[in-house]
Enzyme design. Structure first.
Site, PDB file in Angstrom:
ATOM      1  N   ASP A 119      15.626  61.042  46.048  1.00 30.24           N
ATOM      2  CA  ASP A 119      16.202  61.328  47.225  1.00 30.24           C
ATOM      3  C   ASP A 119      17.552  60.577  47.134  1.00 30.24           C
ATOM      4  O   ASP A 119      17.401  59.298  47.074  1.00 30.24           O
ATOM      5  CB  ASP A 119      15.267  60.909  48.539  1.00 30.24           C
ATOM      6  CG  ASP A 119      15.825  60.890  49.589  1.00 30.24           C
ATOM      7  OD1 ASP A 119      17.110  61.564  49.839  1.00 30.24           O
ATOM      8  OD2 ASP A 119      15.172  60.884  50.580  1.00 30.24           O
TER       9      ASP A 119
ATOM     10  N   ASP B 201      19.980  67.105  49.012  1.00 29.67           N
ATOM     11  CA  ASP B 201      19.854  65.722  48.281  1.00 29.67           C
ATOM     12  C   ASP B 201      18.674  65.357  47.843  1.00 29.67           C
ATOM     13  O   ASP B 201      18.638  64.101  47.503  1.00 29.67           O
ATOM     14  CB  ASP B 201      20.508  64.472  49.134  1.00 29.67           C
ATOM     15  CG  ASP B 201      19.584  63.846  50.109  1.00 29.67           C
ATOM     16  OD1 ASP B 201      18.674  64.794  50.663  1.00 29.67           O
ATOM     17  OD2 ASP B 201      19.514  62.652  50.305  1.00 29.67           O
ATOM     18  N   GLU B 202      17.682  66.243  47.715  1.00 31.86           N
ATOM     19  CA  GLU B 202      16.318  65.919  47.498  1.00 31.86           C
ATOM     20  C   GLU B 202      15.751  66.874  46.479  1.00 31.86           C
ATOM     21  O   GLU B 202      15.749  68.159  46.868  1.00 31.86           O
ATOM     22  CB  GLU B 202      15.718  65.655  48.761  1.00 31.86           C
ATOM     23  CG  GLU B 202      14.409  64.876  48.961  1.00 31.86           C
ATOM     24  CD  GLU B 202      13.798  64.944  50.469  1.00 31.86           C
ATOM     25  OE1 GLU B 202      12.710  65.136  50.511  1.00 31.86           O
ATOM     26  OE2 GLU B 202      14.495  64.904  51.431  1.00 31.86           O
TER      27      GLU B 202
END
Ligand code: TTP
Ligand code: MG
Length: 375
Positions: free
Chosen positions: A19, A113-114
């Site tokens: 993350d 973003d993960e």
């Protein structure tokens, strides 16, 4: 006995959850040195603007994602507000995924973003998942100038919890032997599926910690929470068999707009629907996506929300096919002065029984995007 334990250990999966830290804000800082060390948020600087993310300097003032910009400014008077640049975030997200692919193709994007990575079998034959996590963090830092937090464990649940544990720039490893000890420290709301409402229900039963949840029988949890009861029972024991699912095919493309003023006149709503349709067609075209299900989302000024969907045989790719159907969906939605509309969204998704032939013949990396996320 030792052989048995070794064999058990070999069967454990090796899962990494990555993350990015303050993702949008970090990208903005990367591109503008003047923002270093400052309290910034990414969002539209308007009366109705919402914070997408806040730098850690801003978070110290109580500023956070999904807060109104107005409130954020009140909490932090020196706050700098940066206009979002989604294309740039997607570009960086793709570069991050290119780094992941050096190790495995078994990547499940969760958001921009993960992602989860299953590195049990990895392209470099590296034995320790923690070594892979360190290498990925170092590459993201050295090649892209950003920091990521990583969690490593034998299941997705614990890998995800681990990546949150030492943010920012964290690395946390939960070994199978330590899983229960780790879970014992957690609150029930740290577990998946335990939202605010469920947490309150558990609290009312005197259950605050995962340790206390583990003391409940399966029948009690199933009676209280239906199908989720079994999951809670398993999660409290560190059991989560859900696989990392590589998604080469996008599930949906959508766009939405929060209006400058709430709308209650049907003619105005139709004009907005027209603009949203044009933007949706543009996004469908760019992502080379087509689906058969159209969904209209309407959020009212009082934040209640309705969605209406229909599925048709023709692929939904052009304005001429989508707009008439969007108008049909709009007919099914209440529009009047006592219930003005704040936001409208339109999305195209695949039906499960209609595979994405375009994408199957031309595999490409998914641009992670939550359907209708207000980002
Ligand atoms: P997150 O990973 O939830 O947050 P973050 O990366 O900014 O911060 P953290 O260090 O705590 O992980 O979300 C990733 C990006 O998604 C975030 O930078 C902006 C966007 N986003 C929104 O636009 N709206 C939201 O409500 C949230 C939570 C995120
Ligand atoms: Mg993040």
């Amino acid at each position: 006995m030792i052989n048995f334990i070794t064999k058990m250990m070999q069967n454990y999966r090796k899962i990494i959850h990555i993350d990015m830290d303050c993702f949008y804000a970090a990208v903005e800082r990367l591109d503008n040195n003047n923002l270093a060390g400052k309290a910034i948020v990414v969002g539209h600087d308007s009366d109705r603007g919402v914070v997408s993310t806040a730098s850690y300097e801003a978070r110290r003032y109580g500023v956070h994602s999904a807060q109104s910009i107005r409130m954020a400014k009140r909490l932090c008077p020196n706050l700098l507000i940066i206009e979002p640049r989604f294309e740039r975030y997607k570009e960086i997200s793709n570069k991050i995924h290119n780094i992941f692919h050096r190790y495995t193709d078994l990547i499940e994007p969760i958001s921009i973003d993960e992602a989860f990575l299953d590195v049990t079998q990895n392209k470099k034959g590296i034995e320790l998942a923690s070594d892979i996590a360190k290498e990925i963090k170092a590459s993201i830092h050295d090649e892209l100038g950003l920091t990521a937090s990583a969690g490593v464990s034998y299941c997705k649940l614990l890998a995800k919890i681990a990546s949150d544990y030492n943010k920012p720039d964290g690395l946390c490893i939960i070994h199978p032997d330590n899983a229960i000890e780790f879970l014992d420290k957690l609150k029930v709301e740290d577990l998946w599926l335990v939202g605010h409402k469920t947490a309150l229900e558990l609290h009312s039963l005197g259950i605050f910690k995962v340790r206390q949840l583990r003391n409940q029988s399966l029948s009690t949890l199933s009676r209280l929470f239906g199908k989720r009861g079994q999951l809670f029972y398993d999660y409290a024991r560190g059991i989560d068999d859900s696989p990392v699912e590589a998604r080469n095919d996008r599930k949906s493309v959508s766009c939405e707009s929060t209006f400058a003023q709430d709308l209650s006149l049907k003619s105005n709503v139709i004009i907005e629907l027209y603009h949203i349709t044009l933007e949706l067609v543009n996004r469908l075209d760019k992502s080379d996506f087509s689906g058969h299900t159209l969904t209209l989302k309407v959020k009212y000024a009082d934040f209640t929300q309705v969605t209406r969907s229909l599925t048709c045989a023709t692929p939904l790719t052009s304005k001429d096919t989508i707009l008439p159907l969007a108008k049909v969906l709009l007919q099914k939605v209440e529009i009047n002065a006592s219930h003005p509309i704040r936001l409208m969204g339109l999305g195209v998704s695949c039906c499960d029984d209609k595979p994405q032939n375009k994408l199957l013949s031309k595999p490409k990396q998914e641009e992670p995007q939550l359907p209708f996320a207000e980002y």
